[in-house]
Scaffold this motif. Structure first.
Motif, PDB file in Angstrom:
ATOM      1  N   LYS A  71       0.821  -1.194   0.000  1.00  0.00           N
ATOM      2  CA  LYS A  71       0.000   0.000   0.000  1.00  0.00           C
ATOM      3  C   LYS A  71       0.868   1.263   0.000  1.00  0.00           C
ATOM      4  O   LYS A  71       2.033   1.232   0.418  1.00  0.00           O
ATOM      5  N   PRO A  72       0.317   2.372  -0.464  1.00  0.00           N
ATOM      6  CA  PRO A  72       1.067   3.634  -0.441  1.00  0.00           C
ATOM      7  C   PRO A  72       1.461   4.024   0.979  1.00  0.00           C
ATOM      8  O   PRO A  72       0.733   3.781   1.938  1.00  0.00           O
ATOM      9  N   ASP A  73       2.629   4.662   1.094  1.00  0.00           N
ATOM     10  CA  ASP A  73       3.187   5.099   2.368  1.00  0.00           C
ATOM     11  C   ASP A  73       3.441   6.603   2.278  1.00  0.00           C
ATOM     12  O   ASP A  73       4.205   7.062   1.411  1.00  0.00           O
ATOM     13  N   ALA A  74       2.813   7.368   3.156  1.00  0.00           N
ATOM     14  CA  ALA A  74       2.907   8.834   3.090  1.00  0.00           C
ATOM     15  C   ALA A  74       4.097   9.384   3.858  1.00  0.00           C
ATOM     16  O   ALA A  74       4.197  10.601   4.040  1.00  0.00           O
ATOM     17  N   THR A  75       5.025   8.532   4.314  1.00  0.00           N
ATOM     18  CA  THR A  75       6.142   9.029   5.118  1.00  0.00           C
ATOM     19  C   THR A  75       7.413   9.253   4.321  1.00  0.00           C
ATOM     20  O   THR A  75       8.224  10.101   4.692  1.00  0.00           O
ATOM     21  N   GLU A  76       7.635   8.522   3.204  1.00  0.00           N
ATOM     22  CA  GLU A  76       8.864   8.718   2.457  1.00  0.00           C
ATOM     23  C   GLU A  76       8.758   8.172   1.035  1.00  0.00           C
ATOM     24  O   GLU A  76       7.921   7.330   0.728  1.00  0.00           O
ATOM     25  N   ILE A  77       9.629   8.664   0.174  1.00  0.00           N
ATOM     26  CA  ILE A  77       9.712   8.204  -1.210  1.00  0.00           C
ATOM     27  C   ILE A  77      10.444   6.864  -1.241  1.00  0.00           C
ATOM     28  O   ILE A  77      11.437   6.669  -0.543  1.00  0.00           O
ATOM     29  N   SER A  78       9.966   5.942  -2.053  1.00  0.00           N
ATOM     30  CA  SER A  78      10.650   4.661  -2.203  1.00  0.00           C
ATOM     31  C   SER A  78      10.271   4.061  -3.546  1.00  0.00           C
ATOM     32  O   SER A  78       9.371   4.548  -4.232  1.00  0.00           O
ATOM     33  N   GLY A  79      10.970   2.994  -3.926  1.00  0.00           N
ATOM     34  CA  GLY A  79      10.651   2.335  -5.179  1.00  0.00           C
ATOM     35  C   GLY A  79      11.738   1.373  -5.608  1.00  0.00           C
ATOM     36  O   GLY A  79      12.756   1.214  -4.939  1.00  0.00           O
ATOM     37  N   TYR A  80      11.516   0.725  -6.732  1.00  0.00           N
ATOM     38  CA  TYR A  80      12.520  -0.192  -7.260  1.00  0.00           C
ATOM     39  C   TYR A  80      12.273  -0.387  -8.759  1.00  0.00           C
ATOM     40  O   TYR A  80      11.192  -0.120  -9.280  1.00  0.00           O
ATOM     41  N   VAL A  81      13.301  -0.878  -9.452  1.00  0.00           N
ATOM     42  CA  VAL A  81      13.189  -1.314 -10.843  1.00  0.00           C
ATOM     43  C   VAL A  81      13.937  -2.635 -10.956  1.00  0.00           C
ATOM     44  O   VAL A  81      15.028  -2.782 -10.405  1.00  0.00           O
ATOM     45  N   ALA A  82      13.353  -3.623 -11.633  1.00  0.00           N
ATOM     46  CA  ALA A  82      13.989  -4.932 -11.753  1.00  0.00           C
ATOM     47  C   ALA A  82      13.752  -5.496 -13.148  1.00  0.00           C
ATOM     48  O   ALA A  82      12.753  -5.180 -13.802  1.00  0.00           O
ATOM     49  N   SER A  83      14.688  -6.329 -13.588  1.00  0.00           N
ATOM     50  CA  SER A  83      14.516  -7.013 -14.868  1.00  0.00           C
ATOM     51  C   SER A  83      15.137  -8.391 -14.774  1.00  0.00           C
ATOM     52  O   SER A  83      15.989  -8.656 -13.923  1.00  0.00           O
TER      53      SER A  83
END
Length: 711
Positions: free
Chosen positions: A174-186
């Motif tokens: 779920k979205p988190d309003a405390t900090e930016i985050s993410g990932y990219v994978a292949s």
């Protein structure tokens, strides 16, 4: 034809990873493991929401649940149902290709509605293909998940119809309003007897208003090579026809204006294309054929499909959800509304039935179908200080399913020769230039209403008694018409036929749990499961004596189990034994002519089983887990023709023994880099199909290794 288990797992077991990357920046620290995670010396403490009573520790829920965390799914490279099903004792499946899987929990399997409920967060996405016991499940790719929960045994009180033997819940991050985050994978890989595969996926989490509003977007693209060849296509042989090309995206917005209220909106879209089926004709078996039509029989072979037409599969899935949760102090109120939409275009070879009736023309059946489910639920979960608490709720759903059948002449490329027509002038039997053999549609509407509740009472500080009840009412209406009969219309065409069926039932549950200390839980559970009845086709040509519909079937499950930990929580063990009595089974029967199948209720069965799982910290950064199940699933009454099952026979497509062993390794190379590895061995025992074809046992092995950068 025989379903291709060997070929499918050949692909899963032979992945050769030649490129894999996970890219993240220091600001994405939310997605990374902390130093404490890397050094902890106790098994994972997983919380679940399966009981609809908020987050609970898995080890404290007095029923059989297995949960796979998002991190464990990611490290094992699990991206679809078939990847994780072998890791769950008591869960098996029939795989007929992308978008066409039937789920089986604890050995109960038959024709009719789905027996396993499937949820995507709060949205119902359970399958509804009555020809194979609720097959054709929506195969949504498993990227960016919080966890998967597999609830074993009847879940009729909380989850209703089609959760007769269990429920699978896919829980997204779920979205988190405390900090930016993410990932990219292949990932790039290869398939033995196939070709090259790749997938790309990624997610981004963005706070919009700090601590109050956030969005999360996830996307994926998967291209898996097929491994089944089709040598009989008139224009020339085709290779690797059962490929899988899937693209999807999920977008979520979460509003938390204060500590008491949460509102989550979510939208998911996924499209899938495959050039053909995963079925194959086994070696030593002759295919269908007709010498006069120019298609003599040929011998089958491993990974060879002997159809003479193509069987493409195209589908689109859309899921929209809105869920609100409000903390009232003495309890929590949850309201949710969800929309599930699935459109499938599917074709298969109908030449065998044409040849059987003496028609020397190759044909193909085109089956466009759509399904819409609008489901709604409101529930209140109390949180009083005293020994008594309760959960109560109401449920309403409206489902619409449109199903067309068009049997058409095929051309030299194994494709549809021309469009469908109602006109006699296009009839392929009476006109040399005609294109249409047969056509009909079956449009169904299903409304379901239910009231449900569970009450919990603390008999003592360590003993809790639970009782549950659910009353449901379902109303089904169908509109059916033969749009082009074999040979064309006569002077008095029948026209539209209506059919209806109503069903209602009350189911019960009782549970007693004992928790003598923080390290042990013992429970006993008795629960009733059910699935709704349905309608038969009312105006099949030449058919005789087919009833309008069939009723719901029910089972009682009796289970005892324990969950305990040892060695300061370094070892966790779950054990369960169960007995299932199943009656009024939904099965196939034949009409008075002996030529046309329909669904009815007949027979009984019993399943005796045992399951066990263990997780252990072997050393710092090394985790071992294993699971096994035994299922003695047998009929206790003879089944009607065309079924071959007799009392004492094993239930079709249910292995007696399944098991798996997993090893996870995370070892620091230095302060910034970790070595990671996941190894898995899974075994499925032999079984028999409903036509008495023996499916051999098999064992698969997977290993995945790499490095993970803290930054």
């Amino acid at each position: 034809m025989k379903q291709n288990i060997k070929g499918k797992f050949l692909m899963a077991a032979s992945h050769l990873i030649v490129a894999s990357c996970i890219i993240s920046q220091p600001l994405y620290a939310q997605e990374q493991n902390t130093a404490d995670d890397r050094k902890k010396l106790e098994v994972d403490i997983i919380t679940v929401t399966a009981s609809k009573r908020g987050a609970q520790l898995l080890r404290e829920v007095p029923t059989s649940i297995q949960a796979l965390s998002g991190n464990s799914l990611e490290r094992a490279g699990i991206v679809e149902f078939a990847d994780y099903a072998t890791r769950v004792p008591g869960l098996s499946f029939q795989d007929l290709g992308p978008g066409d899987k039937e789920y089986v929990i604890r050995g109960t399997n038959s024709t009719g509605a789905a027996m396993v409920g499937v949820y995507y967060d709060e949205a119902i996405i359970s399958a509804n293909n009555a020809n194979d016991g609720g097959g054709r499940n929506a195969d949504i790719r498993l990227f960016d998940l919080e966890r998967i929960e597999v609830l074993k045994g009847p879940q009729g009180t909380l989850y209703g119809a089609s959760s007769m033997t269990g429920t699978i819940r896919i829980i997204t991050k779920k979205p988190d309003a405390t900090e930016i985050s993410g990932y990219v994978a292949s990932e790039l890989s290869g398939t033995s007897e196939g070709g090259t595969n790749y997938n790309f996926n990624g997610a981004i989490n963005l706070p919009i208003i700090e601590d109050k509003l956030a969005m999360r977007a996830t996307g994926w693209k998967v291209d898996n090579s097929g491994f089944i060849d089709a040598p009989r296509i008139p224009s020339g042989p085709l290779e690797n026809i059962n490929n899988d090309k899937t693209s999807g995206a999920r977008f979520q917005v979460r509003l938390t204006p204060n500590d008491d209220f949460t509102l989550l909106a979510s939208a998911t879209n996924q499209t899938t294309h495959s050039d053909g089926s995963s079925r194959f004709t086994p070696e030593g078996t002759m295919s269908f054929g007709d010498v006069g039509a120019g298609f003599p029989s040929i011998p089958g072979g491993d990974l060879i499909n002997t159809d003479i037409t193509r069987s493409p599969w195209d589908e689109e899935i859309q899921i929209y959800s809105l869920t609100g949760e409000y903390d009232l102090g003495n309890g929590t109120l949850v309201a949710t509304t969800n929309w599930f939409e699935r459109d499938i275009d599917f074709s298969f070879d109908s030449s065998p039935i044409l040849f059987f009736f003496g028609v020397p023309i190759a044909g193909i059946t085109y089956e466009p179908q759509s399904r819409r489910i609008w489901s709604n639920e409101i529930r209140y979960n109390s949180n009083y200080d005293g020994p008594f608490n309760f959960l109560v709720g109401g449920f309403y759903s409206k489902e619409k399913k449109d199903f067309d059948v068009q049997v058409l002449r095929s051309n030299g490329f194994g494709e549809i020769n021309g469009p469908f027509s109602r006109l006699n002038s296009d009839d392929a039997l009476s006109n040399a230039d005609g294109n249409t053999f047969f056509g009909r549609f079956d449009n169904t509407q299903l409304r379901q209403y239910a009231l449900f509740g569970e009450a919990f009472y603390e008999v003592t500080s360590d003993i809790i008694a639970t009782v549950g009840i659910r009353h449901f009412n379902s109303k089904m209406n169908a509109t059916q018409e033969t749009t082009h009969p074999f040979g064309g219309f006569g002077p008095n065409p029948e026209g539209v036929v209506t059919n209806k069926f109503n069903d209602k039932k009350t189911t019960f549950k009782a549970n007693l749990s004992w928790k003598p200390n923080d390290d042990m839980l013992v429970y006993a559970n008795a629960a009733q499961g059910f699935r709704t009845g349905g309608l038969n086709q009312a105006n099949l040509p030449f058919a005789s004596g087919i009833p309008e519909g069939y009723g719901s079937d029910t089972l009682w499950s009796y289970e005892v189990g324990t969950k305990f930990s040892l060695m300061d929580n370094r070892v966790s063990i779950d054990l369960a034994a169960y007995l299932i009595d199943w009656s009024d089974i939904q099965v196939q029967a034949l009409d008075d002519t002996g030529a046309f199948p329909f669904t009815t209720n007949a027979g009984k069965a019993r399943v005796e089983g045992f399951e066990g799982t263990i997780s252990a910290i072997v050393s710092e950064g090394v985790t071992f887990s294993a699971g096994a199940s035994y299922q003695n699933a047998r009929l206790t009454e003879d089944q009607p023709e065309p079924n071959t099952g007799l009392s004492g026979d094993r239930i079709a497509n249910v292995p007696e023994i399944t098991g798996n062993i997993n090893i996870d390794v995370m070892q620091p190379i230095n302060d910034k880099v970790d070595f990671i590895m996941n190894a898995n061995i899974s075994h499925r025992g032999g079984s028999q199909t409903d036509t008495a074809v023996t499916l051999d046992s098999y064992t698969t092995a997977n290993i995945r290794a790499g490095i993970e950068l803290e930054d």
